[in-house]
Scaffold this active site. Structure first.
Site, PDB file in Angstrom:
ATOM      1  N   ASN A 113      67.151  28.160  79.574  1.00 56.89           N
ATOM      2  CA  ASN A 113      66.020  27.570  80.296  1.00 56.89           C
ATOM      3  C   ASN A 113      66.423  26.876  81.597  1.00 56.89           C
ATOM      4  OD1 ASN A 113      67.258  25.635  78.540  1.00 56.89           O
ATOM      5  ND2 ASN A 113      65.499  24.290  78.792  1.00 56.89           N
ATOM      6  N   GLY A 186      70.495  23.867  72.843  1.00 52.22           N
ATOM      7  CA  GLY A 186      69.633  24.963  72.409  1.00 52.22           C
ATOM      8  C   GLY A 186      68.675  24.510  71.332  1.00 52.22           C
ATOM      9  N   SER A 187      68.273  25.437  70.495  1.00 55.41           N
ATOM     10  CA  SER A 187      67.263  25.165  69.480  1.00 55.41           C
ATOM     11  C   SER A 187      67.860  24.444  68.278  1.00 55.41           C
ATOM     12  CB  SER A 187      66.625  26.477  69.009  1.00 55.41           C
ATOM     13  OG  SER A 187      67.561  27.241  68.256  1.00 55.41           O
ATOM     14  N   GLU A 208      72.555  19.091  71.735  1.00 54.71           N
ATOM     15  CA  GLU A 208      71.373  18.760  72.529  1.00 54.71           C
ATOM     16  C   GLU A 208      70.286  19.754  72.153  1.00 54.71           C
ATOM     17  OE1 GLU A 208      70.759  16.245  74.314  1.00 54.71           O
ATOM     18  OE2 GLU A 208      72.753  15.361  74.326  1.00 54.71           O
ATOM     19  N   CYS A 242      63.251  21.191  77.612  1.00 51.82           N
ATOM     20  CA  CYS A 242      63.385  20.614  76.270  1.00 51.82           C
ATOM     21  C   CYS A 242      62.693  19.265  76.133  1.00 51.82           C
ATOM     22  CB  CYS A 242      64.858  20.484  75.883  1.00 51.82           C
ATOM     23  SG  CYS A 242      65.824  19.461  77.011  1.00 51.82           S
ATOM     24  N   GLU A 332      58.384  23.364  68.355  1.00 56.44           N
ATOM     25  CA  GLU A 332      58.412  23.213  69.811  1.00 56.44           C
ATOM     26  C   GLU A 332      57.832  24.450  70.489  1.00 56.44           C
ATOM     27  OE1 GLU A 332      61.691  21.895  73.210  1.00 56.44           O
ATOM     28  OE2 GLU A 332      62.359  22.744  71.302  1.00 56.44           O
TER      29      GLU A 332
END
Length: 457
Positions: A113, A186-187, A208, A242, A332
């Site tokens: 992203n 990431g996720s 993160e 995020c 999310e």
């Protein structure tokens, strides 16, 4: 190939070369020079990957990195030195110190992203602290990945910093090896896998991740300003941020007016023909684009909902009162879809927030100081802003990171250096004087032994 490269880096770190602060600074300066030289090409690569507007590429990727490089270079000398700490009476006479020590060989796995920012930003902390690094940029933003490879290959010998491109199999191979530190952005789903692999070697990690970030607007907020700040924070990078507001909890008295102000704000940002706006990015991956379209099925739209499968265009979209069990409210969103839900009381807010894991960010818009403080103090989340969105990430003096399902660890500025350093506590003593009371046979009366806590002050 990967294993041999990792061995090269282990040998290089073992040689002690990265302990030299002058060497660290020289390479950080070379990296800064390369980012400046490649800046336009980086922006072109980001545009090729998902039509990221050049202004956003500069503001949220390259210029942010240049600032972080300047900040690291300015402070690296003082951060690398041992720090004198206060002593305690029990150790008198002594001098007490903290010695920052690099972990060693680090692995940095980056997302798609903000592919340049979130690859290079943790690298700056790793290098400033004296580590080597292998970077794994996202395969979904291949143009940016290639530019990162070019820059790193030009600036660093591979035994110091290297880029390894590839997909899921490459990540799995990297994670099968032993590292001294792993930094992943990431996720939450993938973060759990990273954590499991790191646990096999007791490797420390920073994760993160993300979360369902609430944005609470009460009936005292200045709605026009609130709406534009929410629209900016949500639709920057086409919602693929995020810490973007994931859903709005709006007081029922102002919900309708807030909706209209957000629609007005979107119009000011992107014009009547949003698809033609040069300031709106596209969805970065085909799979995520399809997921976002699925989220809209069966929902009541207040605004937007337009798409173009050929270009992965998805317009800024407002969704009215989705069910908490709906697909759009499951996790999310990570895109330009913004659910708006009304609330009537603190109990309503509690019911919604408690439905999710602790988020990476929370935003509250209100003129009521007591209400703002209640929200900030009552709920657990990574970080946030009062009366704006996203801005907490811009201040390097503040730590950035999640809590629980939204992440482990923190970075930016001094916190990046600390993240990639083990802080070794050292007490220095001389051979004189020698105080016999601590040795057996113990002669100190028990009544006095019960007062020993005062010596630890």
């Amino acid at each position: 190939m990967i294993a041999s490269l990792v061995k090269k880096q282990k040998d290089f770190f073992g040689s002690g070369a990265t302990r030299n602060v002058r060497l660290r600074k020289s390479y950080l300066k070379k990296l800064k020079k390369a980012v400046l030289e490649y800046e336009d090409q980086i922006c072109d690569a980001l545009y090729a990957d998902f039509k990221k507007p050049k202004f956003e590429s500069l503001a949220t990727e390259t210029q942010f990195i240049l600032y972080e490089l300047d900040e690291a270079l300015k402070n690296i000398d003082i951060r690398s030195k041992p720090k004198r700490m206060s002593s305690i009476w029990a150790n008198f006479p002594s001098s007490d110190w903290l010695y920052p020590q690099p972990y060693g060989n680090t692995l940095i796995i980056a997302p798609w992203n903000y592919p340049f920012l979130l690859t290079i930003s943790p690298l700056i902390g790793a290098l400033a602290a004296g580590n080597t690094a292998i970077l794994k940029p996202s395969e979904f933003t291949s143009n940016t990945s290639k530019i990162i490879y070019e820059i790193i290959s030009e600036v660093f010998p591979e035994e110091y910093v290297a880029v390894i491109e590839g997909g899921k199999e490459t990540s799995q191979e990297l994670l099968s090896l032993k590292w001294d530190y792993i930094f992943f952005t990431g996720s939450t789903k993938v973060g759990k896998i990273i954590y499991q692999k790191a646990a096999e070697h007791l490797t420390p990690v920073t994760l993160e991740l993300g979360g369902k970030n609430p944005c609470i607007v009460d009936n005292t907020a200045s709605l026009k300003v609130t709406a534009k700040r929410i629209a900016w924070g949500k639709f920057l990078n086409c919602g693929q941020t995020c810490i973007a507001p994931d859903y709005i909890l709006a007081h029922k008295e102002i919900k309708d007016k807030l909706v209209q102000e957000i629609i007005n704000g979107i119009g000011e940002l992107y014009g009547k023909s949003m698809e033609d706006s040069p300031d709106l990015a596209r969805i970065a991956t085909e799979s995520h684009y399809k997921d976002l379209k699925q989220m809209l099925l069966g929902e009541q739209l207040l605004f937007g909902g337009d798409f173009n499968d050929q270009t992965r265009y998805l317009s800024p979209t407002l969704v009215n009162e989705p069910d908490l069990n709906s697909k759009i409210m499951e996790g999310e969103i990570f895109g330009p879809l913004l659910p708006i839900i009304s609330y009537d009381s603190i109990e309503d807010i509690e019911r919604h927030l408690s439905n999710y894991e602790r988020p990476l960010a929370l935003y509250v818009f209100s003129k009521d100081k007591k209400f703002r403080e209640l929200i900030i103090k009552e709920y657990s989340f990574g970080g946030g802003v009062i009366n704006d969105t996203l801005l907490h990430i811009t201040n390097s003096k503040l730590p950035f990171g999640g809590i629980g399902a939204s992440g482990i660890g923190r970075y930016h500025g001094k916190y990046s250096f600390d993240t990639f350093s083990h802080q070794k506590g050292i007490i220095k003593k001389s051979f004189w004087p020698e105080i016999p009371l601590r040795y057996a046979p113990y002669r100190l009366p028990i009544r006095l032994a019960k007062k020993l806590k005062y010596l630890f002050q």
